[in-house]
Design an enzyme around this catalytic site. Structure first.
Site, mmCIF file in Angstrom:
data_model
loop_
_atom_site.group_PDB
_atom_site.id
_atom_site.type_symbol
_atom_site.label_atom_id
_atom_site.label_comp_id
_atom_site.label_asym_id
_atom_site.label_seq_id
_atom_site.Cartn_x
_atom_site.Cartn_y
_atom_site.Cartn_z
ATOM 1 N N ARG A 71 -6.509 42.672 43.267
ATOM 2 C CA ARG A 71 -6.256 41.261 43.541
ATOM 3 C C ARG A 71 -7.311 40.745 44.501
ATOM 4 N NH1 ARG A 71 -5.041 41.320 48.712
ATOM 5 N NH2 ARG A 71 -3.601 42.852 49.592
ATOM 6 N N LEU A 139 0.367 35.556 49.549
ATOM 7 C CA LEU A 139 0.045 35.419 48.136
ATOM 8 C C LEU A 139 -1.183 36.245 47.802
ATOM 9 C CD1 LEU A 139 1.774 32.800 48.684
ATOM 10 C CD2 LEU A 139 0.326 31.652 47.006
ATOM 11 N N GLY A 140 -1.199 36.789 46.593
ATOM 12 C CA GLY A 140 -2.385 37.470 46.095
ATOM 13 C C GLY A 140 -2.294 37.583 44.591
ATOM 14 N N LEU A 152 3.538 37.267 45.044
ATOM 15 C CA LEU A 152 3.855 36.790 46.389
ATOM 16 C C LEU A 152 4.845 37.731 47.059
ATOM 17 C CD1 LEU A 152 6.966 35.435 46.325
ATOM 18 C CD2 LEU A 152 5.752 33.722 44.977
ATOM 19 N N CYS A 169 -4.096 39.704 56.229
ATOM 20 C CA CYS A 169 -4.915 38.871 55.333
ATOM 21 C C CYS A 169 -6.309 38.637 55.912
ATOM 22 C CB CYS A 169 -4.218 37.544 55.035
ATOM 23 S SG CYS A 169 -2.571 37.763 54.327
#
Length: 216
Positions: A71, A139-140, A152, A169
């Site tokens: 991702r 999120l990714g 998520l 992150c």
């Protein structure tokens, strides 16, 4: 279990890497007849590092495994007490662009938190959802062959300590929070149901001729 336009799969607590491989396999083999799916689950403690992720964002030695995955984004943490939803969506069938899907996911989280009286918001340039500057949802995504996977995570009632051992992150000093610490005692299963309902409500309908989901 089937919802209006997606198949919902409640997987319980499952190890990270086999689940990721299953997402990849579904994405590789799906065709025009493959329904979209929403996977609802938890993971045992694990760090995941995105394709451009920097290992130095893990700040100390730990027994928690770290998995480098496909991702976008940097490092994040998953663990018990956190809702994870993976979105296996054919974007083309819904006329969705990647940025629109990200915005939709954030909005579903914001609406879910509003159900418990919490005012959450986006932060420019930092995907996810925040309350008082602290991150409560991450999120990714990966989009390949026009379809998405990954998704998520929403912190509900978990040990947040592993977040202090990373730059979440990729942001040094970023604080994290969760529903329990904000005074919300709603059961995790109820929160998950609300989140799925908001995702379903916000997803654009399938275009004419696209296959509907079918129950398992």
């Amino acid at each position: 279990m089937s919802t209006a336009s997606c198949v919902r799969r409640d997987l319980g607590r499952v190890p990270y890497e086999p689940t990721w491989r299953q997402m990849q396999a579904l994405n590789e083999t799906r065709d025009a007849s493959t329904p979209d799916e929403l996977w609802v689950l938890e993971h045992p403690p694990v760090y995941t590092l995105g394709m451009a992720g920097k290992p130095e964002h893990l700040l100390r030695d730990t027994d928690i495994p770290m998995v480098r995955i496909d991702r976008g984004g940097q490092i994040t943490y998953h663990g018990p007490g956190q809702i994870v939803v993976y979105l296996l969506i054919d974007l083309r069938r819904r006329g969705l662009k990647v940025r629109e899907l990200v915005h939709l996911m954030e909005q579903a989280l914001i609406d879910t938190l509003a159900d418990d009286g919490l005012a959450a918001e986006r932060q420019a340039g930092a995907p996810g959802v925040y309350i008082g500057g602290a991150k409560i949802a991450a999120l990714g995504l990966r989009v390949k062959n026009g379809s998405s996977y990954h998704g998520l995570s929403l912190n509900v009632d978990m040990d947040l300590t592993p977040f202090t051992w990373i730059n979440p992150c990729g942001y040094s000093g970023l604080q994290t929070t969760q529903l329990r610490d904000l005074g919300v005692g709603t059961e995790q299963a109820v929160v998950a149901d609300r989140l799925i309902a908001h995702l379903e409500r916000l997803l654009p309908p399938l275009r004419p001729g696209a296959p509907e989901s079918t129950p398992d």
